[in-house]
Design a protein around this motif. Sequence first.
Motif, PDB file in Angstrom:
ATOM      1  N   THR A 107       0.931  -1.180   0.091  1.00 38.06           N
ATOM      2  CA  THR A 107       0.133  -0.144   0.002  1.00 38.06           C
ATOM      3  C   THR A 107       0.833   1.307  -0.148  1.00 38.06           C
ATOM      4  O   THR A 107       0.426   2.352  -0.573  1.00 38.06           O
ATOM      5  CB  THR A 107      -0.921   0.096   1.234  1.00 38.06           C
ATOM      6  N   HIS A 108       2.037   1.296   0.710  1.00 44.12           N
ATOM      7  CA  HIS A 108       2.844   2.306   0.663  1.00 44.12           C
ATOM      8  C   HIS A 108       3.507   2.628  -0.762  1.00 44.12           C
ATOM      9  O   HIS A 108       3.509   3.842  -1.066  1.00 44.12           O
ATOM     10  CB  HIS A 108       4.202   1.882   1.810  1.00 44.12           C
ATOM     11  N   ILE A 109       3.840   1.568  -1.464  1.00 50.50           N
ATOM     12  CA  ILE A 109       4.324   1.813  -2.666  1.00 50.50           C
ATOM     13  C   ILE A 109       3.119   2.151  -3.625  1.00 50.50           C
ATOM     14  O   ILE A 109       3.557   3.159  -4.731  1.00 50.50           O
ATOM     15  CB  ILE A 109       5.160   0.584  -3.182  1.00 50.50           C
ATOM     16  N   LEU A 159       2.606  -4.642  -8.654  1.00 53.28           N
ATOM     17  CA  LEU A 159       2.833  -5.168 -10.083  1.00 53.28           C
ATOM     18  C   LEU A 159       1.593  -4.758 -10.929  1.00 53.28           C
ATOM     19  O   LEU A 159       1.806  -4.991 -12.140  1.00 53.28           O
ATOM     20  CB  LEU A 159       3.119  -6.714 -10.185  1.00 53.28           C
ATOM     21  N   SER A 160       0.547  -4.337 -10.271  1.00 57.98           N
ATOM     22  CA  SER A 160      -0.612  -3.787 -11.077  1.00 57.98           C
ATOM     23  C   SER A 160      -0.390  -2.197 -11.060  1.00 57.98           C
ATOM     24  O   SER A 160      -0.476  -1.667 -12.414  1.00 57.98           O
ATOM     25  CB  SER A 160      -1.896  -4.143 -10.700  1.00 57.98           C
ATOM     26  N   ILE A 161      -0.190  -1.572 -10.036  1.00 55.71           N
ATOM     27  CA  ILE A 161      -0.124  -0.016 -10.109  1.00 55.71           C
ATOM     28  C   ILE A 161       0.946   0.378 -10.611  1.00 55.71           C
ATOM     29  O   ILE A 161       0.777   1.585 -11.266  1.00 55.71           O
ATOM     30  CB  ILE A 161      -0.527   0.391  -8.516  1.00 55.71           C
ATOM     31  N   ARG A 162       2.178  -0.202 -10.688  1.00 58.61           N
ATOM     32  CA  ARG A 162       3.361   0.387 -11.207  1.00 58.61           C
ATOM     33  C   ARG A 162       3.016   0.660 -12.831  1.00 58.61           C
ATOM     34  O   ARG A 162       3.887   1.525 -13.286  1.00 58.61           O
ATOM     35  CB  ARG A 162       4.534  -0.119 -10.879  1.00 58.61           C
ATOM     36  N   SER A 163       2.175  -0.184 -13.293  1.00 66.46           N
ATOM     37  CA  SER A 163       1.763   0.351 -15.067  1.00 66.46           C
ATOM     38  C   SER A 163       0.571   1.114 -14.975  1.00 66.46           C
ATOM     39  O   SER A 163       0.473   1.929 -15.891  1.00 66.46           O
ATOM     40  CB  SER A 163       1.833  -0.949 -15.860  1.00 66.46           C
ATOM     41  N   ARG A 457      11.476  -1.113 -18.366  1.00 62.89           N
ATOM     42  CA  ARG A 457      10.556  -0.403 -19.186  1.00 62.89           C
ATOM     43  C   ARG A 457       9.390   0.245 -18.077  1.00 62.89           C
ATOM     44  O   ARG A 457       8.539   0.894 -18.584  1.00 62.89           O
ATOM     45  CB  ARG A 457       9.660  -1.476 -19.875  1.00 62.89           C
ATOM     46  N   ILE A 458       9.720   0.103 -16.877  1.00 66.82           N
ATOM     47  CA  ILE A 458       8.654   0.320 -16.040  1.00 66.82           C
ATOM     48  C   ILE A 458       9.449   1.103 -14.737  1.00 66.82           C
ATOM     49  O   ILE A 458      10.641   0.726 -14.735  1.00 66.82           O
ATOM     50  CB  ILE A 458       7.830  -0.586 -15.171  1.00 66.82           C
ATOM     51  N   GLY A 459       9.073   2.339 -14.321  1.00 63.44           N
ATOM     52  CA  GLY A 459       9.566   3.193 -13.206  1.00 63.44           C
ATOM     53  C   GLY A 459      10.348   4.378 -13.435  1.00 63.44           C
ATOM     54  O   GLY A 459      11.110   4.283 -14.498  1.00 63.44           O
ATOM     55  N   GLY A 460      10.129   5.500 -12.741  1.00 72.22           N
ATOM     56  CA  GLY A 460      10.678   6.568 -13.161  1.00 72.22           C
ATOM     57  C   GLY A 460      10.266   7.384 -14.158  1.00 72.22           C
ATOM     58  O   GLY A 460       9.480   6.848 -15.299  1.00 72.22           O
TER      59      GLY A 460
END
Length: 485
Positions: A107-109, A159-163, A457-460
């Motif tokens: 939840t924090h991330i 692993l859902s929210i990061r995209s 491909r993900i992040g930043g």
Amino acid sequence: MTFLDAARWDGKIYIDGWTEGSGGTRDAVEPATGGVLGRFGVATAADVARAATVAAKAQKEWAARHPEERAGVLRRAAQLWEEHAEELQGWIIRESGGVPGKAALETHIAANECHDAAALPAHPAGEVLTSNEDRWSFARRRPAGVVSVIAPFNFPLILSIRSVAPALALGNAVLLKPDPRTAVCGGVALMRVFEEAGLPAGVMALLPGGAETGAAMVEAPEVRVVSFTGSTAAGRKVGESAGRHLKRVHLELGGNSALIVLPGADLAKAASAGAFGSFMHQGQICMATGRHFVHESLYEDYIAALGEKAEQLPVGDPASGQVALGPIIDQGQLSRIHAIVEDAVRAGGRLVAGGTHDGLFYKPTVLADLTLDNPAFAKEIFGPVAPVTKFSTIEEVAELVNANEYGLSVGILGDVGEAMKIADRVNSGKVHINEQTVSDEANSPFGGVGASGTGSRIGGATANIEAFTETQWLTMRPEIAPYPF
């Protein structure tokens, strides 16, 4: 009513509102007890086709909204993750089998991902180019359109929210398929958050389902980008299908990450790092430490210290008491883990600790004296197993790390100068010096090489903008250009 009150979503999927899925319903099951936590709807290929049509229409209106409006939805979503964290963590604990600390991390991330994504609408949308013509020339970033996000069970929220978050922030619509084993904490929770945050209906769809559903999410003509996290075997199929349909695909796949313990490293700290890397969330992490390379001068002492850690870590129901490890997600996964451990011992490995289970609760396991072709060393186990072998030189250990097909994460413990030399030699998407292999932050590019995927491909901001937008070349003249025809 609670935030995830089942009266709203019981037995339903989400396409322009909560509705029944063509695939019927499925129970959300608590792996620790086998109890039923709720019931969600199952989507079919026909549901995906309808959702993609709705999303393509809604996306145009969403992309046309002012940047501050889209940013506002993401900021409200971040607040909702924080306000309802306790309830959402309860679902993560019970549905995914994660311990409370792991649930709190998710939840924090999730909140951080939305906070970071809220800055993307205000990010520069391109660049001014030079031109040899009498014109202005621009490269501008535009939303890709409809993005399919296919996520796994192990860290279902992260692993859902990061995209999902960056894709929405940049003006795309999203089709989300969570793993049916964690469809509530990895799907319903996200849908409810963005529903309450003010995301217009139709911009996001929730489509739990199996392989048929996933295939339809790749093949739908409206979908431009596919973001897939899962096994390498499934990722190859997704990549093949995306290639045939000329879709961009971002694959974050399996791993068999290596932890290197250099001579002179603090033994107690190294064993603690190794235990965390291999046993966190029952080893059900793509970045989990799947190979421990220990310098020969520390080898036996490290094995003994790691084995003692394994024996002392409590295993049990994470919802009912203080435990370090919860259950394996299901019987199929447990059987695979145990079969690899048994094959490893038959192939000459030494069982130092663990190797047994009570139901879905698998004891933390340490295996030693392994050759590179031993099943426990060659395969991604995805369970609480720490395979250990020795090395003599930094040149040797770099070659040993690179001998595996995966290239997701490497941790190096000990002298920083020696670690830097190894970091320059290993093929890996991530290298962590004086840390174990499991690490992720919303603002950091994430991905692997080789069988671990198609890179970061993900992040930043840079990776997310590259992942979820298209580049358009735009030129402008003060008047119509002269031509020789």
